[in-house]
Design an enzyme around this catalytic site. Structure first.
Site: not given
Length: 793
Positions: A77, A80, A479, A671, A675
């Site tokens: 739970c 825990c 981009d 990519d 960037d």
């Protein structure tokens, strides 16, 4: 060679090549600089930033950190989870710990001088057992399931026997059952209930005790309290005369264990997708040593080893094909549905399956560093991180336990004055029925299922908090180069200007350019027609930044920039030059022969992704460092109205920050190296696995799937996950709001309360498992190709 007209008096400030259509940037010193392309401008910006960082005083080195992973037994739970994390947080040297309730796996960041044994001992003192994950990550869950099945079987067998012994008291209406017979039946029921109490309920009592000792009672505490009180009252009734509840005790223990068993089986469905990656690696590898093929352990391979991969077996490591040609199945790694052809020089991913012919490969990465291992580690790390949803649910569930105990006590006191015979089982029913297990499972199960569903689409989640941000994204910022476009030059058209036909012009130009490495040269060679004869090419001379000159038979031929070719053509270039696309010319002595028009072609799926994003209510933005004519052309083709061109890496980051300041939730997709800064600034960042490693390191999600539509799938899955989490939390609150008054009002028996609690938890898990189903046709939202979903709030 240049992309348009030649200008001898202006050269790129980065590479020194002619810049006929320059990209102008103003530096920090106020000086203007010209660049031949946006790529050089971006590299120059990054180089300047790196130089400034190197010149600045170096900050003090941060402490080195180590990450340790354990599988934790006994976690059931949210309390825990809190107990384990709190125990680790109090240990000096631990920087951060995160335990995933669905996978039962904890990740600990700590100082290197803190031994693994100490961490395991701290977890043990909290009441749980820590194990180092083995090669088979499912082994621990299978062992736990076997033990749970044994406990369930004992409880079920005892329940049936106790119910049989209790049957005479059920049908005794006139008091015909003698007291000694009733006591004998009660003693037999007591003996049958003891194994249920000690064995079947053992984990419940242990977890309750450890929670009480740590002053952080969990979900097991009210259940254990209800069982213990009922058993004590039944023992008293057995010897002193009175009501006994052995049938109710065994029945609701059976229902609780039954619910937890099926809940654990369902939870394993949310993590099996991640664990299946570990099973992709073969148990053996065929290492080549001279002319011999030796069977070895894949873990013993090192970069540079030659390995044979027979048909039908999987690659033991990331490698490059040395000889042979075949097809590999990479569907579990990249989401690519169809087999991928591989020949000499191509990369092979560890875990991908050879479908056709044997090949010889050279190992590129050591075991543990392969793409497969990276994907799995990123998935586990993402699943262990807690977004705002999970933190809120855990906080509510932890405090709820105290409220449940107080309400049960008040209910027992009230019913003692109303009807003393109902006081005990009203208290027990209240303790059991309002156990907030469903609330604690609502978020982590859904998040784990989402991470694994995304992996099936070839999307690696590197941050668990990314799912929350992606579900709320209002702006998708793309981009251009390498993201919406292929990033490679393609021949768009051949314009014949002289006495040679199109095929002859293309074959001639490809023959001259075949020795060059320029992107336009590659595009011409790739487009070369088959079966076209070309005169012998001699006296080849390459002119840097201009083109190539050679003799084709007895003719002097030039291929390159229009200005370079005009020197031998004797006249101006007759074809109009479009500044939005590269163009190359071919001329002979005294005449023009052809003009070649190129483009950075759009990815085939770009239009569909943009249209789906717009239909889903997201604003699409094109943010590029390329020239305005090129960006405008791409934006017009895709229907993107909001276009920003000529942006440096720093300006991209500023633009994204400005959108966020205006209230937008920005998802940035890129990519390239340039960037990386903007990916780090966006609320959620997505990088393509085919791009730069620096961009991937800053991303929250990495798309290994070659199709951009995987991004649409990721956004749709994130939104579905948010809806399912809201449904789960709403159901948990509604369930407790309805069942609590029923229990306090005396309308629920303990066994019925335990059945309701178990079914509530199972419903939450089953609802989350819907994320693992592939949606097709009209069931999908616009980002996945179907009907529109709600605009995110």
């Amino acid at each position: 060679m240049t992309d348009s007209a030649h200008s001898a008096d202006r050269r790129c400030a980065h590479c020194g090549q002619p810049a006929p259509n320059p990209v102008i940037r103003v530096g920090a010193d106020g000086a203007s600089r010209a660049f031949c392309c946006a790529g050089c401008a971006g590299l120059h910006d990054l180089a300047g930033a790196a130089a400034a960082a190197a010149a600045a005083p170096a900050p003090p080195a941060g402490p080195v950190r180590t990450e340790t992973v354990f599988d934790v037994e006994g976690v059931s739970c949210a309390a825990c989870v809190t107990r384990v994390e709190s125990a680790l947080a109090r240990l000096p040297g631990v920087e951060e710990s995160s335990l995933n309730l669905a996978s039962r796996r904890v990740r600990i960041r700590h100082s290197p001088d803190l031994p693994r044994e100490t961490l395991a001992a701290v977890i043990a003192r909290a009441g749980y057992r820590a194990r180092v994950p083995g090669r088979d990550p499912r082994a621990l869950r299978r062992a736990e399931e076997r033990r749970a099945l044994w406990r369930l079987s004992v409880a079920g067998l005892a329940m049936m026997q106790v119910m049989m012994l209790a049957f005479p008291s059920y049908v005794d209406e006139g008091g015909s059952l003698e007291w000694d017979q009733a006591r004998l039946l009660n003693i037999a029921s007591l003996l049958l209930t003891v194994p249920v109490l000690l064995f079947s309920s053992g984990p419940i009592f242990r977890a309750a005790w450890h929670g009480l000792a740590a002053r952080a009672p969990g979900m097991d505490f009210p259940v254990a309290l209800g069982i213990a009180v009922s058993f004590a009252a039944s023992v008293y009734g057995t010897w002193a005369g009175g009501e006994v509840y052995y049938d109710s005790i065994t029945m609701f223990v059976f229902f609780i264990l039954c619910g937890r068993y099926f809940e654990a089986r369902a939870l394993s469905g949310t993590v099996d997708a991640a664990d299946s990656l570990a099973q992709l690696l073969p148990r053996r590898a065929w290492k080549l040593s001279g002319d011999e093929r030796v069977e070895t352990d894949p873990a013993a391979l090192v970069p540079g080893d030659l390995v044979s991969i027979p048909a039908g077996e999987s690659a033991p490591a990331d490698a490059s094909v040395v000889s042979g040609a075949t097809e590999f199945d990479e569907s579990l790694l990249t989401g690519e549905t169809y087999p991928v052809q591989k020949r000499a020089g191509d990369k092979v991913l560890a875990g991908s399956i050879n479908l056709a012919s044997p090949v010889t490969t050279r190992v590129d990465r050591a075991p543990g560093e392969a793409t497969l291992d990276l994907i799995r580690r990123q998935m586990e790390r993402a699943a262990s991180q807690k977004p705002r949803w999970a933190i809120l649910a855990d906080r509510i569930a932890t405090h709820f336990v105290v409220v449940v105990v107080l309400l049960a006590a008040l209910g027992a006191v009230a019913w003692y004055f109303i009807d003393p015979s109902k006081a005990l089982w009203v208290a027990v029913a209240t303790l059991v029925v309002t156990c907030p297990c469903a609330l604690s499972l609502a978020t982590p199960v859904a998040l784990t299922a989402c991470v694994n569903a995304l992996s099936r689409h070839g999307v690696m989640v590197t941050s668990g908090r990314a799912i929350e941000a992606l579900a709320s994204a209002t702006h998708l910022v793309f981009d251009k180069t390498g993201t919406l476009t292929t990033g490679r030059m393609h021949l768009r058209a051949v314009e014949v200007l002289g006495d040679l036909d199109r095929a002859a012009c293309l074959a001639m130009a490809a023959s001259l350019e075949s020795a060059l490495s320029h992107p336009i040269a590659h595009a011409l060679v790739k487009a070369r027609p088959d079966g076209v004869a070309v005169p012998a090419i001699t006296d080849i001379r390459a002119v840097a930044g201009a083109g190539v000159e050679a003799r084709a038979g007895d003719r002097l031929i030039r291929v390159g920039s229009p200005a370079f070719c005009a020197e031998i053509a004797g006249s101006g270039f007759p074809s109009p030059v479009d500044s939005s696309e590269p163009v190359a010319a071919m001329a002979a002595l005294g005449r023009w022969l052809a003009a070649f028009h190129f483009e950075d072609a759009l990815r085939p799926e770009s239009r569909e992704l943009v249209s789906r994003a717009r239909a889903a209510g997201c604003e699409v933005v094109l943010l590029s460092g390329d020239r305005a004519p090129v960006v405008d052309r791409v934006g017009a083709e895709l229907g993107i109205a909001h276009r920003i061109a000529g942006a440096s890496p720093e300006e991209k980051a500023r633009r994204v920050e400005a959108m966020a300041a205006d209230g937008a939730v920005v998802a940035m997709i890129g990519d390239g190296i340039n960037d990386a800064p903007v990916l780090a600034r966006a609320q959620v960042s997505i990088a393509l696995a085919s791009g730069a490693a620096l961009a991937q390191s800053q991303a929250d999600l990495v798309v290994a799937n070659p199709s951009l539509l995987a991004i649409g799938e990721a956004i749709e899955l994130a939104r579905r996950t948010r809806r399912i989490i809201r449904q789960n939390i709403g159901w948990s609150i509604a369930y407790n709001a309805v069942t609590l008054p029923l229990a306090l009002g005396g309308f629920l028996t303990p066994w019925l309360a335990s059945l309701g609690m178990s079914l509530s938890s199972l419903l939450v898990v089953a609802n989350a498992l819907r994320l693992l189903r592939r949606r097709t046709g009209r069931q999908q939202g616009p980002l996945a190709g179907g009907e529109p979903s709600a605009v995110p709030t």
